[in-house]
Design an enzyme around this catalytic site. Structure first.
Site, PDB file in Angstrom:
ATOM      1  N   ASP A  46       0.885  -1.322   0.076  1.00 22.05           N
ATOM      2  CA  ASP A  46      -0.158  -0.095   0.009  1.00 22.05           C
ATOM      3  C   ASP A  46       0.627   1.273  -0.164  1.00 22.05           C
ATOM      4  O   ASP A  46       1.737   1.442   0.689  1.00 22.05           O
ATOM      5  CB  ASP A  46      -0.956   0.255   1.034  1.00 22.05           C
ATOM      6  CG  ASP A  46      -1.504  -1.215   1.388  1.00 22.05           C
ATOM      7  OD1 ASP A  46      -1.897  -1.929   0.550  1.00 22.05           O
ATOM      8  OD2 ASP A  46      -2.405  -1.406   2.557  1.00 22.05           O
ATOM      9  N   GLU A 246     -10.581  -1.770   3.756  1.00 13.95           N
ATOM     10  CA  GLU A 246      -9.333  -1.428   3.952  1.00 13.95           C
ATOM     11  C   GLU A 246      -9.096   0.005   3.262  1.00 13.95           C
ATOM     12  O   GLU A 246      -9.767   0.507   2.497  1.00 13.95           O
ATOM     13  CB  GLU A 246      -8.265  -2.334   3.435  1.00 13.95           C
ATOM     14  CG  GLU A 246      -8.445  -3.807   3.997  1.00 13.95           C
ATOM     15  CD  GLU A 246      -7.466  -4.682   3.457  1.00 13.95           C
ATOM     16  OE1 GLU A 246      -6.844  -5.358   4.691  1.00 13.95           O
ATOM     17  OE2 GLU A 246      -7.140  -4.737   2.527  1.00 13.95           O
TER      18      GLU A 246
END
Length: 705
Positions: A46, A246
């Site tokens: 990420d 998320e």
């Protein structure tokens, strides 16, 4: 950020990847992206802590310093002045106790410049940068702050920098600053993560948006000093709720450039349960309003119910008949012998939604311990698509629907760890007139060890579930975050260009994973609705060749070779969609990264019948590392007011990103072709495509310096 607890074991065997030194990484390895960010070596996921400060773009990212698979999560760091040429920086936040005794990992979060020194971390006139991240504690322990955490707990902590982001100090005196989820969600401490923080000027408060991952909720906290936080509201679940939520992020955008009409956009990562036709990860967005304490979605951006199958559908099995599965023509095995279709959820099961009619296949008969198979009668494949609704466990081996021809599995689909059924479609045009069976499999007894299936039908059109607004319709765009520190009228977002379904298997050495192109995002009114529009933003003038290959045709009926054009390309392609009706499949597009014999190729095209953009990477090169990787992906795209389809296509050594129309439709896919795959070709099937124009420019490496 996906939690993969077992990956900790990988730290014990880092293999030969550790031996790759900075001197040996040349940025020209096979598959190395030339104008997308990649780490020098090792695993990355990420984007986190994206911050523009004093003319510098900071890119922090989830990083494993010890190998090319997930583990030892730390914050890697790179900087740029133009979002194009990146300088690798030392690790910003290294997993505590790395490598031998890890006591804390630094999961996904965000960073801000505390210009008013509300935190009190600044001194001598130095503006503190403050990062908020999820602390992951692998075992129970007492912390220096005096707080106690449980094994595998996720909590929110902060760190600060007084040298413009080059070094960081964790706030150990009080971390974590948000220890537990609020009641009644205190049992969700394993799934409480990914803070996105920003300053809300009207209320003069800091805002943190957090995910309660398994409950599909966003929690909104407020603070005056970045240290003490109070819960203000919650949002969700809405729209796509497969897998877990998320990496949330919310930010304001003016609509059509009018500053008196500002909306807020919530971007939410979803894994699994991405766009229709993909597997694994995806990112959705919701447009609405934020008042400093709560986010409210616009009604026209919310979806509910199940779309019926295409109008030409021939129903093969809807499970509405009375009797057992055997009575309905299916051959059961195991615990499914003597069982009948369910009328919804079984006892002990969460509500099941998304099916049509009154009955469906639901193998949660006696809980997840139930196992067995259902095999259909033989049938002849006579239409282009097999459509069906599927939910339940996400496991291609143990909770799946298989299409079998000559006893071999040729197509598979699975759920998304959700009790909501959604459409899946198999393109079986290459199997027409073959005899086949459908097998529904449940051989799992663990969590999500069941499958839900309904409404199997044959059609010449693909069934679609409109359950969300998707930031990107491809399989490789996830965990997108927007930059903090830019002016209020601009937002730039970057996503992780990979997918949790196969992210640890992609064939790259000595690094694994890349970031997407930076994208300037805006809201434009399209079809009466505020729609997210994305435009790739790099310093193109510094890397795109002024010399272009230009071709135009008034009509294209078959193929037009463009020769060897290279491996890193900017392509502009336009054509008319106003064509007479054609028989069969009618498609137009461009083949890129092809070998001379076309045995390797990636097809970017448009389907005139369905009005969809598509990317076909089924023979794009190395596709053998994962069974779900070779596939074709689709996204809706309407012509503009002049009846034209316009595509901007960015090809790199291991990726293709397509921006359709004004940028309202984007698709991102990874590909892994050979070095010989430098050829391109225009194709047109089933139709004579009019007013075709193509312009191709080479893109040079951003790593030459």
């Amino acid at each position: 950020m996906l939690i993969m607890f077992n990956a900790l074991l990988l730290l014990l065997g880092l293999g030969a990847f550790q031996a790759v030194s900075a001197e040996k990484a040349r940025y020209n390895e096979l598959y190395r992206p030339q104008y997308h960010f990649t780490p020098l070596k090792n695993w990355m996921n990420d984007p986190t802590g994206l911050l523009y400060h004093k003319g510098i773009y900071h890119l922090f990212y989830q990083y494993n310093p010890g190998g090319t698979t997930w583990g030892a999560m730390s914050w890697g760091h790179a900087t740029s002045r133009d979002l194009t040429h990146w300088k690798q920086q030392p690790i910003a936040l290294l997993a505590r106790g790395y490598p031998d005794n890890i006591t804390e990992m630094f999961f996904t979060g965000s960073a801000v410049a505390d210009v008013d020194n509300t935190s009190g971390f600044g001194h001598s006139g130095q503006t503190p940068l403050v990062a908020m991240y999820t602390s992951y504690y692998p075992y129970a322990q007492n912390l220096p702050s005096g707080k106690t955490v449980q094994a595998n707990q996720q909590a929110q902590s902060i760190a600060y920098s007084l040298d413009d982001g080059m070094t960081w100090t964790t706030y150990d005196a009080a971390n974590p600053v948000i220890l537990d989820p609020p009641a009644p969600y205190s049992d969700q401490f394993l799934n409480f993560r990914d803070p996105a923080i920003f300053w809300h000027k009207p209320t003069k408060k800091w805002i943190a948006v957090l995910s309660l991952a398994q409950l599909h909720k966003l929690l909104i906290y407020t603070s005056k000093d970045l240290k003490n936080w109070a819960l203000a509201s919650e949002f969700g679940p809405v729209n796509a709720v497969g897998g877990v939520w998320e990496c949330p992020n919310i930010f304001p955008l003016s609509v059509d450039g009018h500053n008196d009409n500002v909306k807020w956009v919530a971007m939410i990562g979803l894994n699994p349960g991405g766009p229709p036709g993909t597997v694994g990860s995806g990112t959705q967005y919701v447009v609405g309003n934020f008042n400093g304490t709560s986010f409210t979605a616009d009604a026209d951006g919310l979806f509910s119910g199940t779309t019926p199958p295409p109008s030409d559908s021939i129903i093969f099995a809807d499970f509405e008949g009375v009797g057992t599965f055997a009575d309905l023509g299916w051959t059961p095995t195991g615990d499914l012998i003597g069982q009948s279709p369910a009328t919804g959820a079984w006892p002990g099961q969460n509500p099941v939604t998304g099916y049509l009619g009154k009955r469906l296949v639901n193998t949660f008969v006696n809980g997840d311990a139930t196992t067995g198979t259902l095999t259909s009668k033989f049938f002849n494949i006579s239409m282009r698509y097999i459509n069906f609704l599927v939910g339940g466990g996400h496991d291609f081996n143990n909770t799946a629907v298989h299409l079998k021809v000559d006893g071999q599995i040729v197509r598979s689909a699975t759920g998304t760890n959700s009790e909501t059924l959604s459409w899946q479609s198999w393109d079986v045009s290459s199997l027409l007139n073959r005899t086949a069976v459908i097998e529904i499999v449940d051989t799992s007894t663990g969590g999500w060890g069941h499958i839900n299936v309904d409404e199997i039908s044959f059609s010449n059109s693909m069934a679609r579930s409109q359950v969300a607004n998707w930031v990107d319709w491809g399989p490789d765009f996830y965990a997108a975050q927007a930059y903090r520190g830019l002016s209020s009228d601009e937002q730039v977002a970057i996503g992780w260009m990979n997918n949790w379904e196969y992210g640890g298997l992609i064939p790259t050495i000595p690094w694994r994973s890349a970031m997407s192109l930076p994208r300037r995002v805006s809201l434009k009114t399209i079809n009466g609705k505020a729609t997210l529009v994305q435009v790739p933003t790099e310093n193109w003038g510094s890397i795109v060749s002024r010399k272009a290959l230009k071709r135009s045709w008034s009509s294209v009926k078959e193929t037009k070779s463009l020769g060897s054009v290279g491996k890193a390309l900017q392509i502009e392609l336009s054509f008319s969609d106003r064509e007479p009706a054609a028989v069969g499949s009618s498609q137009f597009g461009i083949i890129v990264r092809a070998t001379p014999d076309l045995k390797q190729q990636t097809r970017v095209g448009y389907d005139f019948a369905t009005k969809e953009l598509f990317i076909d990477r089924s023979i794009s090169g190395n596709v053998s590392f994962d069974g779900t990787f070779p596939d074709t992906y689709y996204a809706p795209l309407a012509a503009n007011a002049k009846g034209q389809i316009k595509l901007r296509i960015y090809v790199d050594w291991s990726s293709v990103e397509v921006f359709g129309g004004q940028g309202e439709t984007t698709m991102t896919t990874q590909i892994f072709p050979s070095d010989r795959a430098t050829f391109a070709e225009i194709f047109s099937t089933g139709v004579s495509t009019q007013n075709v124009q193509v312009e191709i420019r080479k893109i040079s490496s951003t790593w030459d310096d």
